[in-house]
Each structure stands twice: as C-alpha cells, then as structure tokens.
Scaffold this motif. Structure first.
Motif, PDB file in Angstrom:
ATOM      1  N   GLN A   6      -5.585  -0.061 -11.916  1.00 39.61           N
ATOM      2  CA  GLN A   6      -5.434   1.333 -11.511  1.00 39.61           C
ATOM      3  C   GLN A   6      -6.262   2.236 -12.415  1.00 39.61           C
ATOM      4  O   GLN A   6      -6.045   2.304 -13.622  1.00 39.61           O
ATOM      5  N   LEU A   7      -7.221   2.894 -11.790  1.00 42.57           N
ATOM      6  CA  LEU A   7      -8.011   3.896 -12.494  1.00 42.57           C
ATOM      7  C   LEU A   7      -7.181   5.172 -12.597  1.00 42.57           C
ATOM      8  O   LEU A   7      -6.232   5.366 -11.830  1.00 42.57           O
ATOM      9  N   PRO A   8      -7.548   6.077 -13.498  1.00 43.01           N
ATOM     10  CA  PRO A   8      -6.791   7.328 -13.646  1.00 43.01           C
ATOM     11  C   PRO A   8      -7.171   8.371 -12.607  1.00 43.01           C
ATOM     12  O   PRO A   8      -7.551   9.495 -12.919  1.00 43.01           O
TER      13      PRO A   8
ATOM     14  N   LEU B 212      -0.862   4.770 -15.361  1.00 41.43           N
ATOM     15  CA  LEU B 212       0.501   4.226 -15.348  1.00 41.43           C
ATOM     16  C   LEU B 212       1.348   4.841 -14.240  1.00 41.43           C
ATOM     17  O   LEU B 212       2.176   4.156 -13.630  1.00 41.43           O
ATOM     18  N   ASP B 213       1.146   6.116 -13.946  1.00 41.29           N
ATOM     19  CA  ASP B 213       1.868   6.736 -12.826  1.00 41.29           C
ATOM     20  C   ASP B 213       1.456   6.102 -11.497  1.00 41.29           C
ATOM     21  O   ASP B 213       2.284   5.936 -10.598  1.00 41.29           O
TER      22      ASP B 213
ATOM     23  N   SER C 280       0.841  -1.189   0.000  1.00 39.17           N
ATOM     24  CA  SER C 280       0.000   0.000   0.000  1.00 39.17           C
ATOM     25  C   SER C 280       0.876   1.238   0.000  1.00 39.17           C
ATOM     26  O   SER C 280       1.908   1.274   0.668  1.00 39.17           O
ATOM     27  N   THR C 281       0.464   2.248  -0.748  1.00 37.59           N
ATOM     28  CA  THR C 281       1.187   3.509  -0.791  1.00 37.59           C
ATOM     29  C   THR C 281       0.200   4.659  -0.951  1.00 37.59           C
ATOM     30  O   THR C 281      -0.829   4.511  -1.614  1.00 37.59           O
ATOM     31  N   ALA C 282       0.546   5.796  -0.373  1.00 34.75           N
ATOM     32  CA  ALA C 282      -0.262   7.003  -0.547  1.00 34.75           C
ATOM     33  C   ALA C 282      -0.039   7.611  -1.925  1.00 34.75           C
ATOM     34  O   ALA C 282      -0.769   8.499  -2.339  1.00 34.75           O
ATOM     35  N   GLY C 283       0.971   7.101  -2.663  1.00 35.74           N
ATOM     36  CA  GLY C 283       1.279   7.611  -3.996  1.00 35.74           C
ATOM     37  C   GLY C 283       0.325   7.131  -5.069  1.00 35.74           C
ATOM     38  O   GLY C 283       0.444   7.523  -6.226  1.00 35.74           O
TER      39      GLY C 283
END
Length: 125
Positions: free
Chosen positions: A32-34, A55-56, A6-9
C-alpha cells in the motif's frame, strides 16, 4: 480457492494485481502506497503522514473482510530512504497493540510513483 478483496476505502490497484487475496484463512495484502483513495494523490510529503496513510489503507482492506490490525501476522515495509526508519517506526508502533506482527523493513532503490514508503501485510482469521 482464492477470493479477491477490493474496497473503495483504499487505492485501486494500478496494474494486474488485487488489493488483497484471501486463501486458506489468510489475507495477503498488496503493498500500500500512501495514496489517499479519495483523491488518488499522495498525502503530504512527510514520512509520518505517509506512513499513517499506508497503514490506514491496510486497515481499510482488512475492515472489508471483517479483520483488524490485530489479525496482521507479518508486514514488510519498503522505504526509499532508511533515514526515514525511526519516524516511520514511531507511527507504525501506534497501529499495533499487544503482540506486534513479524516485520521486515528494507531500503529500496525506487518505489512505484516514486513513493517514499510502501507497506504490505499478511493477516490470518
């Protein structure tokens, strides 16, 4: 044994799932949604910007466990409209150097939050 990542990023999970799970030297990243993790909202409704954000978010999750896009071996891209494929593909290509991961790209009827794109990945150490 599996380990939750898990990350806040990247956007927090919005249900009973993990952003990613590591098991046996492999990292399985949920779609991952945008969504911009700072605001919780979608970025501008432009498929190139949406692709970049998804992607980010993947990159942020990988970075949390010391990996990069070079560790990605498989992705799946879900598109709400296959007409967005070429624009998505042009952005996607800039995120991978050398050997690109195996990939599936499919059009789906609907994505969570009515997103236009969602990308999941598998990476290895």
């Amino acid at each position: 044994m599996k380990k939750q990542i898990s990350t806040a990023g990247a956007p927090a999970a919005i249900g009973p799932y993990s952003q990613a799970v590591e098991a046996g030297g492999m990292v399985f990243i949920s779609g991952q949604l945008p969504v911009d993790p700072a605001t919780g909202n979608f970025v501008e409704n432009d498929i190139e910007k949406l692709t970049r954000r998804s992607l980010d978010n993947l990159k942020a999750i990988l970075a949390e466990v010391g990996l990069t896009m070079d560790n990605v071996v498989k992705t799946t891209v879900f598109l709400a409209d296959m007409a967005d494929f070429a624009a998505m593909n042009s952005v996607y290509a800039t995120y991978f150097e050398g050997v690109a991961p195996a990939r599936s790209a499919v059009e789906v009827k609907r994505l969570p939050k009515d997103a236009r794109i969602e990308i999941e990945a598998i990476a290895v150490r």
